[in-house]
Structure formats: C-alpha cells, structure tokens
Design a protein around this motif. Structure first.
Motif, short mmCIF file in Angstrom:
data_model
loop_
_atom_site.label_atom_id
_atom_site.label_comp_id
_atom_site.label_asym_id
_atom_site.label_seq_id
_atom_site.Cartn_x
_atom_site.Cartn_y
_atom_site.Cartn_z
N UNK A 147 -6.75 -6.28 5.57
CA UNK A 147 -6.71 -7.38 4.59
C UNK A 147 -5.54 -8.33 4.84
N UNK A 148 -4.37 -7.73 5.06
CA UNK A 148 -3.17 -8.56 5.27
C UNK A 148 -3.34 -9.43 6.51
N UNK A 149 -3.93 -8.88 7.56
CA UNK A 149 -4.18 -9.68 8.78
C UNK A 149 -5.17 -10.80 8.49
N UNK A 150 -6.22 -10.45 7.75
CA UNK A 150 -7.29 -11.41 7.47
C UNK A 150 -6.80 -12.59 6.63
N UNK A 151 -6.00 -12.28 5.59
CA UNK A 151 -5.56 -13.39 4.72
C UNK A 151 -4.16 -13.89 5.12
N UNK A 173 -5.45 -2.00 3.89
CA UNK A 173 -4.36 -2.95 3.62
C UNK A 173 -4.00 -3.72 4.88
N UNK A 174 -3.95 -3.03 6.01
CA UNK A 174 -3.61 -3.72 7.27
C UNK A 174 -4.66 -4.78 7.59
N UNK A 203 0.83 -1.21 0.00
CA UNK A 203 0.00 0.00 0.00
C UNK A 203 0.87 1.26 0.00
N UNK A 204 0.41 2.28 -0.70
CA UNK A 204 1.08 3.58 -0.67
C UNK A 204 0.86 4.23 0.69
#
Ligand code: KG4
Ligand code: ZN
Length: 353
Positions: A98-102, A95-96, A78-79
């Motif tokens: 999503x990254x945690x979720x997947x 982004x945070x 992510x920018x």
C-alpha cells in the motif's frame, strides 16, 4: 498528518485512520473470535488465512469511514511484533504494498508500545508529558508486563510473566469452568455479584532472583500454578463433571470470582510495588484484560490508597485495534526511513530491554 494504521498481530483484523496521533477518524476491527471459538483458542493458521480474506475490506472501510481518499493519507503504519508470525506477515506485506502504491512513508510499530499509547487515545487532553514518568501494566492474551515510561520511546521493562499471560490465565480458567472462549469476558460477567473470597486460590510470587533474566524477581509474574490449582479444585470437587459442570450457577460464579480475584490481586500487588519502588505518581493498565471490571475497581482503590493517578483506555482501545498503531506512528514513533522496507515480522519483539 493522516496515518493509516494496520494491526494483524493476533486474531483481530484492524485498520484505522488517525490524525496527528490523537484524532481517530476511523477505527475498524474485524474480530475473528467466532472463527476460533470451536477450538477454545486462537489457531495461528486460521488467523493468518482470515487476515488475508478480511484485511482488504477492513482497509477500504477504514479509509472510506475516515472521510478521506487514499491519496490524502500521509503514511502507512503497521504492527511488526510481537505476535503470531504468519499473522504479522499479512499486515506487513499489505502495508508495504500500500505504501509503495500510494507513495507514502511506511512505519513499523511495536504492538506493546502501541498498547501503552492506547490510553492516550481515550483522553483528548492527556499528554505523555502530563503523566511521565508512569508505570504501564500491559495485560492481554499474549502479554503481561510492567513497564516504566519516561516519555514517548523511553521505556524500561520492570517485570514480565515467566509463563502464562494474565489473559491466558483467564482463557484457560474459563475453559476448565466450561465457560467458553474468550474466557476473560466470560469470567468477568459471571463473577459480577459473586463472592470473590469463597475459595482461596494462590497468589503467586517469584521468590528467587536469577531466573527472571535480569529483571527484579518480585516484579515478575507467574500464572501457570493458579491454573493448575483451579484444575485440581475442579477435579477434587467435581470429578464427574469436568466437561460440563452441573452444579448450582451461584457456586460456579463464586469459583470464577475467586479465580479472577487471584489474578487481579497478583496484578495489583506488582503494580503497587512498582509504583513505590519507582516513585511515580501515575500509572495505567492497557490491553484486553484492562477492561476487567474487578481489575478496574482495584486499580481505582490502589490510586486512592497511594495518592496516585490512574488512567485507562476506553474498551474499544483495550482490545487489539489499529487506532493505537496509527496514533503512535503519528507521534513520530516506530521504525521508519530506508530500514523499514526490509522490516520483517518479529514474533518475540520486546519493550524496554
Ligand atoms: O489485547 P487483546 O485483545 O489481545 C492480545 O494482544 O492478546 O487481549 C485479549 C485477551 C484475552 O485473553 C481475553 O480473555 C482478555 O484479553 N479479556 C479479558 C476481558 N476482556 C478481554 N480478560 C478479563 N476481563 C475482561 N473483561
Ligand atoms: Zn494486544
């Protein structure tokens, strides 16, 4: 490695999936231009609210159009700056989450570095090592700077604007000419076939060292005087028609072409100086303004006259997009590891200083 890139630094809501830094599997951009048009420029509050509204759909599209599913992604990038604080925050928070979720790593990307990388997305066979060292001219609505690139992650800022960005000069000029927003594409299109030498607008130069924050003054830019020159030109010649010029279209086209020529000449002058001073054999121009047809013509002429090589992004990678974010992250760049989880928006993030 499949990276999902996210870009929300200004008024484009974008997501993309990129394989191994170069192969763009999807590239979704929702442009908010129409939402900001009535105001003649980007309204930060409107931008961030619409990122919240549109980002989920743009993300879904980016993943489904890539032919992958969420569990096949290897990282989320992510920018985190530079850009509008409230807009950056929408991308970073998403982004945070999503990254945690997947359960994949998160990577923070500098928008200016991503723009520089965008030129490499367009040329399958072009690698950083083929062209380094090179000069990158970053020209967009929010930024105008010259960077010496010695390799991925190795940047040195040579010059920057002291006031308006080149894209801002286009946007403000178009506003004075009654051409609407965004001004760059409008001026670019009315200028085609018009006389760029009809009116002489100033080509500014920073004459004094000392006010450029340690940068070489003659590699820096200033566009606010040019905009003022256009304003006075319009006031002097069309006192009653400032709001909606009612003069022959070819005259308007000549004014626009002459104004564009002053911006382009200023950019070309600095790139030429940087090429000579840094003794490089290659250069690029990136960002929204790098799609300008007159700039592209003059960059090609510059390459010929200096026996250097110019490489430019495709149009879809000139304007803000997330492919350049996912691409750069796929090359191992950006903020990662534990510190990335405390990553915050950096509206004034710089490059190479
Ligand atoms: O890179 P970009 O999409 O967003 C920022 O990071 O700012 O650049 C947008 C800027 C706007 O100022 C727009 O007027 C300018 O790029 N632009 C152009 C052209 N297309 C977009 N300027 C000159 N000629 C163009 N064809
Ligand atoms: Zn940009």
């Amino acid at each position: 490695m499949h990276v999902l890139g996210i870009e929300t630094s200004c008024d484009e809501t974008a997501a993309a999936v990129v394989l191994d830094g170069t192969h763009v599997r999807s590239n979704e951009v929702f442009s908010q231009v129409a939402l900001h048009q009535p105001y003649g420029g980007v309204v930060p509050e409107i931008a961030s609210r619409n990122h919240v509204t549109y980002l989920p759909g743009v993300l879904e599209d980016a993943v489904s159009h890539s032919g992958l599913n969420w569990n096949q992604l290897d990282a989320v990038a992510v920018t985190y700056g530079p850009g509008l604080a409230s807009s950056l925050l929408v991308g970073i928070a998403s982004a945070k989450a999503l990254a945690l979720r997947i359960k994949v790593p998160l990577i923070g990307i500098n928008h200016l570095e991503a723009h520089i990388y965008s030129a490499f997305l367009s040329h399958d066979s072009l690698a950083f090592s083929d062209v380094c060292p090179f000069i990158a001219l970053v020209v967009s609505g929010g930024h105008t700077c010259l960077v010496r690139v010695d390799g991925l992650g190795h940047y040195r800022l040579l010059g920057t604007t002291m006031d308006d960005a080149a894209g801002e000069a286009f946007d403000k000029g178009a506003n004075l000419l009654g051409l609407g927003y965004p001004g760059g594409p409008a001026i670019d299109s009315v200028s085609r076939g018009a006389d760029p030498d009809a009116i002489h607008f100033p080509r500014s130069r920073m004459r004094k060292p000392g006010i450029t924050g340690g940068l070489q003054h003659d590699l820096c830019f200033s566009f606010s005087g040019l905009k003022t020159a256009l304003m006075y030109y319009m006031k002097t010649h069309f006192r009653d028609q400032m709001a909606k010029p009612a003069f022959p279209p070819e005259y308007l086209a000549n004014i626009a072409a002459s104004y564009q020529e002053a911006i382009v000449d200023t950019l070309i002058d600095r790139v030429r100086l940087a090429i000579n001073r840094e003794k490089v054999r290659s250069f690029s121009a990136v960002g929204g303004v790098s799609f300008n047809h007159r700039l592209r013509e003059k960059l090609a002429n510059l390459a010929e006259s200096t026996s250097t090589h110019v490489f430019l992004p495709l149009q879809k990678y000139c304007v803000d997009n997330a492919a350049m974010v996912g691409g750069l992250a796929g090359k191992g760049q950006g903020v990662s590891g534990r510190s990335v989880w405390s990553l915050d928006a950096c509206p004034n993030l710089e490059i190479g200083r």
